[in-house]
Design a protein around this motif. Sequence first.
Motif, PDB file in Angstrom:
ATOM      1  N   ILE A   1       5.153  27.736  19.722  1.00  0.00           N
ATOM      2  CA  ILE A   1       5.435  26.342  19.371  1.00  0.00           C
ATOM      3  C   ILE A   1       6.612  26.301  18.402  1.00  0.00           C
ATOM      4  N   ASN A   2       7.638  25.536  18.766  1.00  0.00           N
ATOM      5  CA  ASN A   2       8.841  25.459  17.936  1.00  0.00           C
ATOM      6  C   ASN A   2       8.972  24.118  17.222  1.00  0.00           C
ATOM      7  N   ASN A   3       8.253  23.129  17.687  1.00  0.00           N
ATOM      8  CA  ASN A   3       8.356  21.783  17.140  1.00  0.00           C
ATOM      9  C   ASN A   3       7.514  21.660  15.875  1.00  0.00           C
ATOM     10  N   SER A   4       8.139  21.248  14.772  1.00  0.00           N
ATOM     11  CA  SER A   4       7.417  21.149  13.493  1.00  0.00           C
ATOM     12  C   SER A   4       6.336  20.076  13.541  1.00  0.00           C
ATOM     13  N   GLY A   5       6.590  18.998  14.281  1.00  0.00           N
ATOM     14  CA  GLY A   5       5.569  17.961  14.414  1.00  0.00           C
ATOM     15  C   GLY A   5       4.342  18.464  15.143  1.00  0.00           C
ATOM     16  N   MET A   6       4.550  19.295  16.163  1.00  0.00           N
ATOM     17  CA  MET A   6       3.424  19.874  16.888  1.00  0.00           C
ATOM     18  C   MET A   6       2.622  20.818  15.999  1.00  0.00           C
ATOM     19  N   MET A   7       3.311  21.519  15.121  1.00  0.00           N
ATOM     20  CA  MET A   7       2.616  22.412  14.188  1.00  0.00           C
ATOM     21  C   MET A   7       1.714  21.617  13.246  1.00  0.00           C
ATOM     22  N   MET A   8       2.200  20.462  12.783  1.00  0.00           N
ATOM     23  CA  MET A   8       1.377  19.619  11.923  1.00  0.00           C
ATOM     24  C   MET A   8       0.169  19.079  12.680  1.00  0.00           C
ATOM     25  N   GLN A   9       0.390  18.696  13.938  1.00  0.00           N
ATOM     26  CA  GLN A   9      -0.727  18.212  14.747  1.00  0.00           C
ATOM     27  C   GLN A   9      -1.754  19.309  14.995  1.00  0.00           C
ATOM     28  N   LEU A  10      -1.284  20.538  15.209  1.00  0.00           N
ATOM     29  CA  LEU A  10      -2.190  21.664  15.422  1.00  0.00           C
ATOM     30  C   LEU A  10      -3.050  21.904  14.189  1.00  0.00           C
ATOM     31  N   LYS A  11      -2.456  21.772  13.011  1.00  0.00           N
ATOM     32  CA  LYS A  11      -3.214  21.949  11.767  1.00  0.00           C
ATOM     33  C   LYS A  11      -4.282  20.869  11.623  1.00  0.00           C
ATOM     34  N   MET A  12      -3.922  19.624  11.905  1.00  0.00           N
ATOM     35  CA  MET A  12      -4.886  18.521  11.834  1.00  0.00           C
ATOM     36  C   MET A  12      -6.017  18.724  12.839  1.00  0.00           C
ATOM     37  N   LEU A  13      -5.667  19.198  14.018  1.00  0.00           N
ATOM     38  CA  LEU A  13      -6.653  19.403  15.072  1.00  0.00           C
ATOM     39  C   LEU A  13      -7.656  20.486  14.686  1.00  0.00           C
ATOM     40  N   SER A  14      -7.155  21.593  14.147  1.00  0.00           N
ATOM     41  CA  SER A  14      -8.051  22.688  13.758  1.00  0.00           C
ATOM     42  C   SER A  14      -8.946  22.290  12.598  1.00  0.00           C
ATOM     43  N   GLU A  15      -8.416  21.527  11.639  1.00  0.00           N
ATOM     44  CA  GLU A  15      -9.236  21.071  10.512  1.00  0.00           C
ATOM     45  C   GLU A  15     -10.356  20.154  10.992  1.00  0.00           C
ATOM     46  N   ALA A  16     -10.045  19.238  11.908  1.00  0.00           N
ATOM     47  CA  ALA A  16     -11.072  18.340  12.446  1.00  0.00           C
ATOM     48  C   ALA A  16     -12.109  19.124  13.239  1.00  0.00           C
ATOM     49  N   MET A  17     -11.683  20.172  13.928  1.00  0.00           N
ATOM     50  CA  MET A  17     -12.607  20.994  14.717  1.00  0.00           C
ATOM     51  C   MET A  17     -13.621  21.689  13.815  1.00  0.00           C
ATOM     52  N   TYR A  18     -13.169  22.344  12.764  1.00  0.00           N
ATOM     53  CA  TYR A  18     -14.088  23.045  11.867  1.00  0.00           C
ATOM     54  C   TYR A  18     -15.040  22.070  11.175  1.00  0.00           C
TER      55      TYR A  18
ATOM     56  N   VAL B   1      -7.978  13.338  18.822  1.00  0.00           N
ATOM     57  CA  VAL B   1      -7.839  13.595  20.259  1.00  0.00           C
ATOM     58  C   VAL B   1      -7.009  12.506  20.936  1.00  0.00           C
ATOM     59  N   ALA B   2      -7.166  11.246  20.487  1.00  0.00           N
ATOM     60  CA  ALA B   2      -6.407  10.143  21.082  1.00  0.00           C
ATOM     61  C   ALA B   2      -4.904  10.330  20.900  1.00  0.00           C
ATOM     62  N   ASN B   3      -4.528  11.025  19.814  1.00  0.00           N
ATOM     63  CA  ASN B   3      -3.103  11.255  19.548  1.00  0.00           C
ATOM     64  C   ASN B   3      -2.612  12.594  20.070  1.00  0.00           C
TER      65      ASN B   3
ATOM     66  N   LEU C   1     -16.280  16.331  22.591  1.00  0.00           N
ATOM     67  CA  LEU C   1     -14.948  16.327  21.984  1.00  0.00           C
ATOM     68  C   LEU C   1     -14.615  17.681  21.359  1.00  0.00           C
ATOM     69  N   LEU C   2     -15.605  18.306  20.726  1.00  0.00           N
ATOM     70  CA  LEU C   2     -15.375  19.622  20.126  1.00  0.00           C
ATOM     71  C   LEU C   2     -14.976  20.648  21.183  1.00  0.00           C
ATOM     72  N   MET C   3     -15.580  20.556  22.354  1.00  0.00           N
ATOM     73  CA  MET C   3     -15.233  21.461  23.437  1.00  0.00           C
ATOM     74  C   MET C   3     -13.773  21.268  23.859  1.00  0.00           C
ATOM     75  N   ARG C   4     -13.366  20.000  23.936  1.00  0.00           N
ATOM     76  CA  ARG C   4     -11.969  19.711  24.308  1.00  0.00           C
ATOM     77  C   ARG C   4     -11.006  20.201  23.231  1.00  0.00           C
ATOM     78  N   VAL C   5     -11.349  19.919  21.980  1.00  0.00           N
ATOM     79  CA  VAL C   5     -10.475  20.313  20.868  1.00  0.00           C
ATOM     80  C   VAL C   5     -10.352  21.835  20.791  1.00  0.00           C
ATOM     81  N   CYS C   6     -11.480  22.534  20.925  1.00  0.00           N
ATOM     82  CA  CYS C   6     -11.470  23.999  20.875  1.00  0.00           C
ATOM     83  C   CYS C   6     -10.593  24.563  21.988  1.00  0.00           C
ATOM     84  N   THR C   7     -10.637  23.951  23.170  1.00  0.00           N
ATOM     85  CA  THR C   7      -9.806  24.393  24.292  1.00  0.00           C
ATOM     86  C   THR C   7      -8.328  24.219  23.975  1.00  0.00           C
TER      87      THR C   7
END
Length: 482
Positions: A58-75, A136-138, A42-48
């Motif tokens: 990225i212009n969508n504010s919701g996508m920006m929030m998802q990107l932040k959540m994704l990076s926090e979970a990755m670290y 990742v499911a979301n 999963l970490l490999m997928r998330v890092c990719t």
Amino acid sequence: MEVALSAVAGELVSRFISFLLNKYHSSRLHSQEKVMERLQHLLMRVCTIVEGADTRYINNSGMMMQLKMLSEAMYRGYSVVDNSKYQALQDGASSDVVSSNDSSTWSLYLAKRSRTTNKATHLELHCALEDLEIVVANMAEFVILLGGCECMSRRPYDIYLYIDNFMFGRHAEKQKLLSFLLHPDPLGDHALAVLPLIGGATTGKKTLVAHVCGDERVRQRFSSILHLKGDNLLRILDHGRTMKGVMLIVIEFVSDVDDDDWERFHSFLIRIGRGSKIIIVSRIKSLVRFGSVKPIFLSALSHDELRYLFKIMAFGSVDPTEHPRLLQLADEFAKVLHSMQSSLVEITVFADALRRSLHVQSWCCILDKGIRFLKRNLSMYGMQPRIALLEQGHPVDITDVTSHPHSMTPYTINASIEKPPSVTAAELLTDPSVRPKGDFILILWESRIPPYESFVYFVTSRAQDTNQGSTLAGRKRRGVPV
């Protein structure tokens, strides 16, 4: 006869305990290996996904929030994986001790300690795995929408020749800043969009702005990019005739500004620069009142982010798994630096020093120096020895670094005085004998990426602090960040 039976019974009990321990460990290890394998996948997928997002607009504010959540979970996931690997090495060492020891009491003690630690590690692995699976499911819609975002132009690969020649993290913040600069203001071209970028000392505010201003589309969008100081805000009024086109104005504030002065400045820019935009860079939260859009707040790195960055910088191109003891020490460093709320500059200095010598004794010595340095200044001033402490006029005690009573103050230029010898902080931490005799210049850190900030300080003997303080007060300061 009774002695013989007692000995046989003791041997049978010991073997039975060893059998149960081996069976328990093998089943637990098998289960833990499956969880680890799934987590790493999963970490490999998330890092990719995160790396792919960094190459898109990225212009969508919701996508920006998802990107932040994704990076926090990755670290967080990387941190758990490293902890589990180190624990596995410790368990291996413990099992060797058990197999070579005939004492059933000692075996039971080690087994109990191992079970307690393994339970915590196993629970940590499962929690990290669940967090990543949920994130990742979301991410299905995120990945689909990401494919429709415009690609950024690729920078030359030679900018990554150095391990610290890149901007770490700030994925969502970078996208918010790019979106602000590249899209028209909702109020129209007659309005002047203002974005406050607020954060503490050395959190990377100017580095983030410089990184975004280097983007090709940003350079094409604005005819000119001006960098101003807040204390000279109204000087721009004298250059109205020479200012044309759509401009980006970056203003650094070290103190608050009068509302009337801001209104004059703001009105002037509205008249001459339709579509122009302003970025306010400061530590002062009250300046958000001048913003026309939601401000960006840069906080200090989380423990997982700090640990990930510190490990990369401390080991460089070396595989950390080849040095399990150093990996544990890197964790200790990260805990200390995070608990002391250390800045990015301090993180970089310690990592640079450690990378010079991959030996346990050297790392332990530097860790001990760092802890004593931070605690000494905390007891003296009631706060951490950060850049802000120097700016308040307090000399920072570096006795634990130089192995001699010394303190440092901001270095200032004086053409009439011969420039003292200099040494880098990493060199001094690694080998105190390189310390020049008498007063000297300490190069704490010099950035290799825009805005190429330098942190240079003047070091004197503790006995000279009072006299030097009065001499340095009137000079021009250099290398102090906003």
